[in-house]
Scaffold this motif. Structure first.
Motif, PDB file in Angstrom:
ATOM      1  N   ALA A  97      21.205  31.006   9.568  1.00  0.00           N
ATOM      2  CA  ALA A  97      20.841  31.432   8.126  1.00  0.00           C
ATOM      3  C   ALA A  97      21.891  31.778   7.304  1.00  0.00           C
ATOM      4  O   ALA A  97      21.529  31.408   5.986  1.00  0.00           O
ATOM      5  N   ASP A  98      23.097  32.213   7.720  1.00  0.00           N
ATOM      6  CA  ASP A  98      23.940  32.617   6.774  1.00  0.00           C
ATOM      7  C   ASP A  98      24.603  31.303   6.277  1.00  0.00           C
ATOM      8  O   ASP A  98      25.172  31.477   5.007  1.00  0.00           O
ATOM      9  N   PHE A  99      24.567  30.273   6.948  1.00  0.00           N
ATOM     10  CA  PHE A  99      25.195  28.969   6.510  1.00  0.00           C
ATOM     11  C   PHE A  99      24.195  28.330   5.463  1.00  0.00           C
ATOM     12  O   PHE A  99      24.371  27.486   4.586  1.00  0.00           O
ATOM     13  N   SER A 100      22.977  28.737   5.521  1.00  0.00           N
ATOM     14  CA  SER A 100      21.824  28.319   4.667  1.00  0.00           C
ATOM     15  C   SER A 100      21.662  26.662   4.484  1.00  0.00           C
ATOM     16  O   SER A 100      21.793  26.147   3.148  1.00  0.00           O
ATOM     17  N   PRO A 101      21.566  26.105   5.581  1.00  0.00           N
ATOM     18  CA  PRO A 101      21.451  24.480   5.491  1.00  0.00           C
ATOM     19  C   PRO A 101      20.281  23.693   5.013  1.00  0.00           C
ATOM     20  O   PRO A 101      19.078  24.872   4.953  1.00  0.00           O
ATOM     21  N   ALA A 102      20.229  22.805   4.523  1.00  0.00           N
ATOM     22  CA  ALA A 102      18.932  22.081   4.179  1.00  0.00           C
ATOM     23  C   ALA A 102      18.234  21.765   5.391  1.00  0.00           C
ATOM     24  O   ALA A 102      16.971  21.215   5.323  1.00  0.00           O
ATOM     25  N   MET A 103      18.799  21.444   6.325  1.00  0.00           N
ATOM     26  CA  MET A 103      18.261  20.908   7.758  1.00  0.00           C
ATOM     27  C   MET A 103      19.086  21.507   8.883  1.00  0.00           C
ATOM     28  O   MET A 103      20.258  21.659   8.916  1.00  0.00           O
ATOM     29  N   THR A 104      18.101  21.842   9.843  1.00  0.00           N
ATOM     30  CA  THR A 104      18.845  22.448  10.867  1.00  0.00           C
ATOM     31  C   THR A 104      18.360  21.504  12.221  1.00  0.00           C
ATOM     32  O   THR A 104      17.008  21.306  12.474  1.00  0.00           O
ATOM     33  N   VAL A 105      19.152  21.138  13.044  1.00  0.00           N
ATOM     34  CA  VAL A 105      18.852  20.159  14.332  1.00  0.00           C
ATOM     35  C   VAL A 105      19.063  21.111  15.602  1.00  0.00           C
ATOM     36  O   VAL A 105      20.465  21.628  15.550  1.00  0.00           O
ATOM     37  N   LEU A 159      14.816  31.536  14.058  1.00  0.00           N
ATOM     38  CA  LEU A 159      15.449  31.130  12.881  1.00  0.00           C
ATOM     39  C   LEU A 159      14.348  31.422  11.644  1.00  0.00           C
ATOM     40  O   LEU A 159      14.841  32.007  10.683  1.00  0.00           O
ATOM     41  N   ASN A 160      13.149  31.526  11.993  1.00  0.00           N
ATOM     42  CA  ASN A 160      12.072  32.013  11.294  1.00  0.00           C
ATOM     43  C   ASN A 160      12.171  31.429   9.909  1.00  0.00           C
ATOM     44  O   ASN A 160      12.219  32.040   8.861  1.00  0.00           O
ATOM     45  N   ARG A 161      12.223  30.150   9.683  1.00  0.00           N
ATOM     46  CA  ARG A 161      12.195  29.355   8.543  1.00  0.00           C
ATOM     47  C   ARG A 161      13.475  29.588   7.653  1.00  0.00           C
ATOM     48  O   ARG A 161      13.305  29.112   6.253  1.00  0.00           O
ATOM     49  N   ARG A 162      14.489  30.041   8.098  1.00  0.00           N
ATOM     50  CA  ARG A 162      15.610  30.162   7.443  1.00  0.00           C
ATOM     51  C   ARG A 162      16.446  29.128   7.537  1.00  0.00           C
ATOM     52  O   ARG A 162      17.771  29.080   6.996  1.00  0.00           O
ATOM     53  N   GLY A 163      16.335  27.880   8.180  1.00  0.00           N
ATOM     54  CA  GLY A 163      17.162  26.851   8.445  1.00  0.00           C
ATOM     55  C   GLY A 163      16.914  25.648   7.776  1.00  0.00           C
ATOM     56  O   GLY A 163      17.294  24.546   7.930  1.00  0.00           O
ATOM     57  N   ASP A 193      21.188  11.319   4.726  1.00  0.00           N
ATOM     58  CA  ASP A 193      21.649  10.558   3.794  1.00  0.00           C
ATOM     59  C   ASP A 193      20.403  10.386   2.686  1.00  0.00           C
ATOM     60  O   ASP A 193      20.435  10.098   1.588  1.00  0.00           O
ATOM     61  N   ALA A 194      18.894  10.384   3.488  1.00  0.00           N
ATOM     62  CA  ALA A 194      17.878   9.948   2.492  1.00  0.00           C
ATOM     63  C   ALA A 194      17.378  11.048   1.863  1.00  0.00           C
ATOM     64  O   ALA A 194      16.459  10.763   1.291  1.00  0.00           O
ATOM     65  N   GLY A 195      17.899  12.388   2.337  1.00  0.00           N
ATOM     66  CA  GLY A 195      17.457  13.462   1.347  1.00  0.00           C
ATOM     67  C   GLY A 195      16.595  14.457   2.061  1.00  0.00           C
ATOM     68  O   GLY A 195      15.901  15.469   1.879  1.00  0.00           O
ATOM     69  N   GLY A 196      16.657  14.452   3.585  1.00  0.00           N
ATOM     70  CA  GLY A 196      15.792  15.560   4.480  1.00  0.00           C
ATOM     71  C   GLY A 196      14.746  15.381   4.308  1.00  0.00           C
ATOM     72  O   GLY A 196      14.020  14.354   4.548  1.00  0.00           O
ATOM     73  N   ARG A 197      13.900  16.546   3.888  1.00  0.00           N
ATOM     74  CA  ARG A 197      12.405  16.775   4.018  1.00  0.00           C
ATOM     75  C   ARG A 197      11.462  15.555   3.413  1.00  0.00           C
ATOM     76  O   ARG A 197      10.663  15.112   3.880  1.00  0.00           O
ATOM     77  N   SER A 198      12.165  15.084   2.264  1.00  0.00           N
ATOM     78  CA  SER A 198      11.323  14.215   1.386  1.00  0.00           C
ATOM     79  C   SER A 198      11.479  13.106   1.974  1.00  0.00           C
ATOM     80  O   SER A 198      10.933  11.983   1.630  1.00  0.00           O
ATOM     81  N   ALA A 199      12.461  12.713   2.872  1.00  0.00           N
ATOM     82  CA  ALA A 199      12.779  11.143   3.527  1.00  0.00           C
ATOM     83  C   ALA A 199      12.271  10.956   4.771  1.00  0.00           C
ATOM     84  O   ALA A 199      12.183   9.956   5.385  1.00  0.00           O
ATOM     85  N   MET A 200      11.410  11.887   5.436  1.00  0.00           N
ATOM     86  CA  MET A 200      10.893  11.836   6.733  1.00  0.00           C
ATOM     87  C   MET A 200       9.909  10.529   6.923  1.00  0.00           C
ATOM     88  O   MET A 200      10.255   9.908   8.046  1.00  0.00           O
ATOM     89  N   THR A 201       9.224  10.300   5.755  1.00  0.00           N
ATOM     90  CA  THR A 201       8.429   9.358   5.996  1.00  0.00           C
ATOM     91  C   THR A 201       9.204   7.778   5.641  1.00  0.00           C
ATOM     92  O   THR A 201       8.681   6.764   6.286  1.00  0.00           O
ATOM     93  N   ARG A 202      10.469   7.965   5.374  1.00  0.00           N
ATOM     94  CA  ARG A 202      11.105   6.791   5.119  1.00  0.00           C
ATOM     95  C   ARG A 202      12.256   6.333   6.156  1.00  0.00           C
ATOM     96  O   ARG A 202      12.942   5.347   6.244  1.00  0.00           O
ATOM     97  N   VAL A 203      12.389   7.214   7.122  1.00  0.00           N
ATOM     98  CA  VAL A 203      13.426   7.105   8.405  1.00  0.00           C
ATOM     99  C   VAL A 203      12.431   6.829   9.561  1.00  0.00           C
ATOM    100  O   VAL A 203      11.804   7.584  10.192  1.00  0.00           O
ATOM    101  N   ALA A 204      12.855   5.767  10.338  1.00  0.00           N
ATOM    102  CA  ALA A 204      12.268   5.343  11.458  1.00  0.00           C
ATOM    103  C   ALA A 204      12.813   6.061  12.590  1.00  0.00           C
ATOM    104  O   ALA A 204      13.739   6.550  12.610  1.00  0.00           O
TER     105      ALA A 204
END
Length: 433
Positions: free
Chosen positions: A63-71, A98-102, A142-153
């Motif tokens: 959460a402190d790192f404030s990522p756009a994506m957590t794996v 994590l409670n939606r903070r990642g 590379d494709a932009g995270g959340r918006s790219a899910m449908t474009r990444v196989a």
């Protein structure tokens, strides 16, 4: 993009988990970090198991790192994807903390690779990667995270209306050109465990490396149909660069996590010249006496050899495609023991093997210094041919079905399990909340 990669703090109380419970290097996250950083992304890698960080503190660091994506991985390193714990309570607890903070939460591992729907629901993750993960996570970033899910196989997610969406099938990475991994010095110092080593106490840090991935065989018990299936060999120069870096950091023992460590003369000859000991898992029927001698000279101190059954019929039932008989297998094990201080013959409980004959054979090889385990019950992992022979393709209840079958079919378990496993529903009681 900022991306957090997390190996959660594993616990296995009440689990059927067969694998080693010590921390091991999270190679899949190491490769992922290397690929992300090469593409210009900023990465936080947390191994809460190795670093002894509890779930809440690991979540706070993310959460402190404030990522756009957590794996987050659902199995403790690539080494154990083939025999992962069925339950998802540990990664689920981390995601809950994590409670939606990642940012976008993506799960990688064998569970989502085989059964994406129930994995997403149990974890409450935004997406899962199906198959080997490093290239897919890099593509998502590379494709932009959340918006790219449908474009990444090789990804799956659940739409707002509750519908499971699956894009493609399980991914197999190129693997051959994965870069040499670089682990922090303090991680290496913490890694005191020498995996599957029994000839001597650790005299320095240990580490895990990967010379090849996949296996050309399709044994019925092996859970790899959806990941780490096709055999590939890593570029030797890249592998040796990684090994030399580990040696320079003080590592004295390596474990090759390869599904099957095949005889590879150039690698063994390169290791002869290095001051390092190592362990492998392999099939003894694929080795010749001269290569076993070279294996010993190269520094191998531990062999875990899959024999599985002592009968031709038993090995055939397991689809081992073994071309030599039990007597020759026995001779090769004993030859290996002449060059390597610890050799284990793995046995699986099969109806074709007579318990008295198994006991006598164990006494025979143990008299020659070769350890043979008490035959272990077979767990029909959903990614294994065994599961699909019994029930067809895995559905949303695959893990529960396999687990219930295992608990009902056996009244005793392997000699590496200290307690009776409990039902999956009980282990995952907090999942999905």
């Amino acid at each position: 993009m900022k991306i957090a990669l997390v190996n959660p703090p594993w616990t296995f109380d009440g689990s059927i988990y067969f694998g080693c419970r010590e921390p091991h290097l999270p190679l899949e996250l190491g490769y992922t970090r290397a690929m992300l950083e090469a593409a210009g992304h900023e990465v936080l890698l947390i191994d809460a198991h190795l670093q002894a960080i509890d779930s809440a503190d690991a979540a706070a660091l993310v959460a402190d790192f404030s990522p756009a994506m957590t794996v987050v991985t659902t199995a403790p390193t690539y080494l154990f994807w083939r025999c992962a714990q069925p339950e998802l309570r540990v990664p689920a607890a981390f995601i809950r903390d994590l409670n939606r903070r990642g940012g976008l939460v993506v799960a990688v591992g064998p569970h989502g690779s085989t059964t994406p729907g129930p994995t997403l629901r149990k974890l409450k993750a935004d997406a899962v990667v199906m198959g080997e993960c490093e290239e897919v996570v890099a593509a998502l970033a590379d494709a932009g995270g959340r918006s790219a899910m449908t474009r990444v196989a090789a990804t799956a997610w659940i739409d707002r209306d509750g519908t499971l969406r699956v894009n493609g099938t399980g991914h197999a990475s190129r693997f051959t050109d994965l870069p040499p991994l670089a682990w922090p010095d303090d991680w290496v110092r913490r890694h005191r465990h020498h995996h599957h080593r029994f000839d001597a106490a650790p005299d320095g840090p240990g580490a895990e490396v990967e010379a090849s991935r996949g296996c050309p065989y399709a044994c019925t018990f092996c859970a790899k149909l959806d990941f780490r299936d096709r055999y590939r060999r890593r570029d030797l120069n890249l592998l040796l660069a990684e090994i030399d870096r580990l040696i320079a950091q003080g590592v004295t023992y390596l474990y090759f996590i390869d599904e099957i460590f095949l005889p590879q003369k150039p690698l063994l000859e390169a290791l002869v010249a290095r001051d390092i000991r190592f362990g492998i898992q392999t099939r003894i029927d694929l080795w010749k006496p001269d290569m076993l001698a070279l294996l010993g000279r190269a520094g191998c101190v531990s062999i875990e050899a899959g024999v599985e059954s002592l009968t031709v019929a038993g090995r055939a039932a397991l689809d081992k495609r073994c071309r030599i008989g039990t007597d020759e297998l026995t001779r090769l094990l004993i030859t290996a023991r002449e060059h390597v201080p610890f050799v284990q013959a793995n046995l699986i409980g099969t109806p074709e093997d007579d318990p008295a004959e198994v006991s006598a054979w164990r006494d025979l090889v143990q008299g020659q210094g070769v350890w043979a385990n008490d035959p272990v019950p077979l767990y029909p992992y959903p990614a294994s041919p065994q599961y699909r022979q019994m029930w067809g393709l895995p559905d949303d209840h695959a893990w529960e079905r396999a687990h219930d079958h295992y608990l009902a079919a056996f009244d005793r378990f392997s000699d590496i399990q200290d307690e009776r496993p409990v039902a999956l529903a009980r282990l995952e009681a907090a999942c999905g909340r």
